[in-house]
Design a protein around this motif. Structure first.
Motif, PDB file in Angstrom:
ATOM      1  N   MET A   1       0.841  -1.176   0.000  1.00 49.80           N
ATOM      2  CA  MET A   1       0.000   0.000   0.000  1.00 49.80           C
ATOM      3  C   MET A   1       0.886   1.239   0.000  1.00 49.80           C
ATOM      4  SD  MET A   1      -3.142   1.240   2.177  1.00 49.80           S
ATOM      5  CE  MET A   1      -4.285   1.421   0.947  1.00 49.80           C
ATOM      6  N   TRP A   2       0.490   2.202  -0.778  1.00 52.22           N
ATOM      7  CA  TRP A   2       1.251   3.438  -0.896  1.00 52.22           C
ATOM      8  C   TRP A   2       0.609   4.515  -0.040  1.00 52.22           C
ATOM      9  CZ3 TRP A   2       5.730   3.446  -3.508  1.00 52.22           C
ATOM     10  CH2 TRP A   2       5.960   2.390  -4.381  1.00 52.22           C
ATOM     11  N   SER A   3       1.414   5.329   0.581  1.00 52.66           N
ATOM     12  CA  SER A   3       0.907   6.501   1.277  1.00 52.66           C
ATOM     13  C   SER A   3       1.790   7.682   0.908  1.00 52.66           C
ATOM     14  CB  SER A   3       0.889   6.290   2.791  1.00 52.66           C
ATOM     15  OG  SER A   3       2.203   6.200   3.291  1.00 52.66           O
ATOM     16  N   LEU A   4       1.212   8.852   0.954  1.00 52.80           N
ATOM     17  CA  LEU A   4       1.933  10.054   0.564  1.00 52.80           C
ATOM     18  C   LEU A   4       2.163  10.924   1.795  1.00 52.80           C
ATOM     19  CD1 LEU A   4       3.072  11.769  -1.744  1.00 52.80           C
ATOM     20  CD2 LEU A   4       0.785  12.733  -2.026  1.00 52.80           C
ATOM     21  N   ARG A   5       3.420  11.180   2.058  1.00 53.98           N
ATOM     22  CA  ARG A   5       3.787  12.065   3.170  1.00 53.98           C
ATOM     23  C   ARG A   5       4.732  13.120   2.621  1.00 53.98           C
ATOM     24  NH1 ARG A   5       5.502   8.728   8.333  1.00 53.98           N
ATOM     25  NH2 ARG A   5       6.566  10.703   8.541  1.00 53.98           N
ATOM     26  N   PHE A   6       4.436  14.359   2.951  1.00 54.82           N
ATOM     27  CA  PHE A   6       5.270  15.456   2.487  1.00 54.82           C
ATOM     28  C   PHE A   6       6.418  15.684   3.461  1.00 54.82           C
ATOM     29  CE2 PHE A   6       1.170  16.241   0.542  1.00 54.82           C
ATOM     30  CZ  PHE A   6       1.535  16.501  -0.764  1.00 54.82           C
ATOM     31  N   TRP A   7       7.541  16.063   2.926  1.00 54.11           N
ATOM     32  CA  TRP A   7       8.681  16.425   3.759  1.00 54.11           C
ATOM     33  C   TRP A   7       9.510  17.447   3.002  1.00 54.11           C
ATOM     34  CZ3 TRP A   7      13.700  15.317   2.115  1.00 54.11           C
ATOM     35  CH2 TRP A   7      13.817  14.416   1.061  1.00 54.11           C
ATOM     36  N   PHE A   8      10.281  18.186   3.748  1.00 51.13           N
ATOM     37  CA  PHE A   8      11.132  19.214   3.171  1.00 51.13           C
ATOM     38  C   PHE A   8      12.540  19.007   3.675  1.00 51.13           C
ATOM     39  CE2 PHE A   8       6.890  20.907   3.561  1.00 51.13           C
ATOM     40  CZ  PHE A   8       6.670  21.484   2.322  1.00 51.13           C
ATOM     41  N   GLY A   9      13.501  19.337   2.873  1.00 51.77           N
ATOM     42  CA  GLY A   9      14.899  19.250   3.273  1.00 51.77           C
ATOM     43  C   GLY A   9      15.658  20.446   2.736  1.00 51.77           C
ATOM     44  N   ILE A  10      16.735  20.744   3.373  1.00 51.38           N
ATOM     45  CA  ILE A  10      17.615  21.809   2.907  1.00 51.38           C
ATOM     46  C   ILE A  10      18.907  21.153   2.468  1.00 51.38           C
ATOM     47  CG2 ILE A  10      18.887  23.882   3.559  1.00 51.38           C
ATOM     48  CD1 ILE A  10      16.632  24.479   5.533  1.00 51.38           C
ATOM     49  N   PHE A  11      19.274  21.396   1.218  1.00 47.96           N
ATOM     50  CA  PHE A  11      20.456  20.785   0.635  1.00 47.96           C
ATOM     51  C   PHE A  11      21.436  21.874   0.219  1.00 47.96           C
ATOM     52  CE2 PHE A  11      17.008  17.861   0.113  1.00 47.96           C
ATOM     53  CZ  PHE A  11      17.561  16.617   0.359  1.00 47.96           C
ATOM     54  N   GLY A  12      22.709  21.577   0.346  1.00 47.03           N
ATOM     55  CA  GLY A  12      23.745  22.502  -0.091  1.00 47.03           C
ATOM     56  C   GLY A  12      24.426  21.965  -1.331  1.00 47.03           C
ATOM     57  N   PRO A  13      25.309  22.756  -1.892  1.00 51.37           N
ATOM     58  CA  PRO A  13      26.004  22.317  -3.106  1.00 51.37           C
ATOM     59  C   PRO A  13      26.976  21.174  -2.822  1.00 51.37           C
ATOM     60  CG  PRO A  13      26.913  24.383  -2.322  1.00 51.37           C
ATOM     61  CD  PRO A  13      25.729  24.089  -1.461  1.00 51.37           C
ATOM     62  N   LYS A  14      27.198  20.368  -3.833  1.00 52.45           N
ATOM     63  CA  LYS A  14      28.168  19.288  -3.726  1.00 52.45           C
ATOM     64  C   LYS A  14      29.537  19.887  -3.405  1.00 52.45           C
ATOM     65  CE  LYS A  14      29.789  15.250  -6.220  1.00 52.45           C
ATOM     66  NZ  LYS A  14      29.621  14.425  -7.414  1.00 52.45           N
ATOM     67  N   GLY A  15      30.253  19.255  -2.518  1.00 51.06           N
ATOM     68  CA  GLY A  15      31.581  19.731  -2.152  1.00 51.06           C
ATOM     69  C   GLY A  15      31.581  20.819  -1.085  1.00 51.06           C
ATOM     70  N   MET A  16      30.443  21.044  -0.462  1.00 50.38           N
ATOM     71  CA  MET A  16      30.385  22.047   0.598  1.00 50.38           C
ATOM     72  C   MET A  16      31.395  21.674   1.689  1.00 50.38           C
ATOM     73  SD  MET A  16      27.238  23.037   3.175  1.00 50.38           S
ATOM     74  CE  MET A  16      26.156  23.568   1.877  1.00 50.38           C
ATOM     75  N   PRO A  17      32.193  22.605   2.153  1.00 50.53           N
ATOM     76  CA  PRO A  17      33.167  22.283   3.198  1.00 50.53           C
ATOM     77  C   PRO A  17      32.487  21.735   4.461  1.00 50.53           C
ATOM     78  CG  PRO A  17      33.632  24.435   2.237  1.00 50.53           C
ATOM     79  CD  PRO A  17      32.305  23.985   1.692  1.00 50.53           C
ATOM     80  N   ASP A  18      33.138  20.779   5.098  1.00 51.45           N
ATOM     81  CA  ASP A  18      32.572  20.154   6.294  1.00 51.45           C
ATOM     82  C   ASP A  18      32.253  21.173   7.377  1.00 51.45           C
ATOM     83  OD1 ASP A  18      32.756  17.684   5.090  1.00 51.45           O
ATOM     84  OD2 ASP A  18      34.610  17.113   6.121  1.00 51.45           O
ATOM     85  N   ALA A  19      33.106  22.176   7.538  1.00 52.78           N
ATOM     86  CA  ALA A  19      32.885  23.179   8.579  1.00 52.78           C
ATOM     87  C   ALA A  19      31.605  23.976   8.306  1.00 52.78           C
ATOM     88  CB  ALA A  19      34.082  24.124   8.673  1.00 52.78           C
ATOM     89  N   VAL A  20      31.348  24.297   7.043  1.00 52.80           N
ATOM     90  CA  VAL A  20      30.134  25.029   6.680  1.00 52.80           C
ATOM     91  C   VAL A  20      28.922  24.140   6.897  1.00 52.80           C
ATOM     92  CG1 VAL A  20      28.894  26.146   4.773  1.00 52.80           C
ATOM     93  CG2 VAL A  20      31.362  26.493   5.046  1.00 52.80           C
ATOM     94  N   GLN A  21      29.021  22.891   6.481  1.00 55.89           N
ATOM     95  CA  GLN A  21      27.922  21.939   6.670  1.00 55.89           C
ATOM     96  C   GLN A  21      27.604  21.782   8.155  1.00 55.89           C
ATOM     97  OE1 GLN A  21      28.373  18.240   4.569  1.00 55.89           O
ATOM     98  NE2 GLN A  21      26.920  17.195   5.868  1.00 55.89           N
ATOM     99  N   ALA A  22      28.617  21.644   8.982  1.00 54.62           N
ATOM    100  CA  ALA A  22      28.410  21.487  10.422  1.00 54.62           C
ATOM    101  C   ALA A  22      27.746  22.723  11.018  1.00 54.62           C
ATOM    102  CB  ALA A  22      29.740  21.212  11.117  1.00 54.62           C
ATOM    103  N   LYS A  23      28.155  23.892  10.584  1.00 50.89           N
ATOM    104  CA  LYS A  23      27.578  25.135  11.095  1.00 50.89           C
ATOM    105  C   LYS A  23      26.108  25.248  10.706  1.00 50.89           C
ATOM    106  CE  LYS A  23      28.626  30.024  11.516  1.00 50.89           C
ATOM    107  NZ  LYS A  23      29.574  31.091  11.212  1.00 50.89           N
ATOM    108  N   LEU A  24      25.795  24.925   9.457  1.00 48.03           N
ATOM    109  CA  LEU A  24      24.406  24.958   9.012  1.00 48.03           C
ATOM    110  C   LEU A  24      23.549  23.929   9.746  1.00 48.03           C
ATOM    111  CD1 LEU A  24      24.826  25.433   5.162  1.00 48.03           C
ATOM    112  CD2 LEU A  24      23.799  27.048   6.770  1.00 48.03           C
TER     113      LEU A  24
END
Length: 79
Positions: free
Chosen positions: A1-24
């Protein structure tokens, strides 16, 4: 059985520095755990949930697999 659930995510560019990713990630976690935001979103029937980057990546990959399977099973084609 299929169900539809909405979700949102925030994605950054590929190669984002780890320090920036951690801060975000820390900023998002802090904002999403704030009582004022949670109450405001609850009034819209939204329950915020924070997931770190690896979990969000897994969720996205699973969504792609599930929707691909659904589309294939139903024979859906672009028009």
């Amino acid at each position: 059985m299929w169900s539809l659930r909405f979700w949102f995510g925030i994605f950054g560019p590929k190669g984002m520095p780890d320090a920036v990713q951690a801060k975000l990630q820390q900023a998002l976690s802090t904002v999403l755990s704030g009582q004022a935001l949670r109450e405001r979103l609850a009034n819209l029937d939204i329950t915020p949930d924070f997931a770190p980057a690896p979990a969000l990546r897994t969720k996205l990959e699973n969504e792609i697999k599930n929707w691909t399977k659904f589309i294939d099973e139903k024979g859906i084609k672009p028009e």
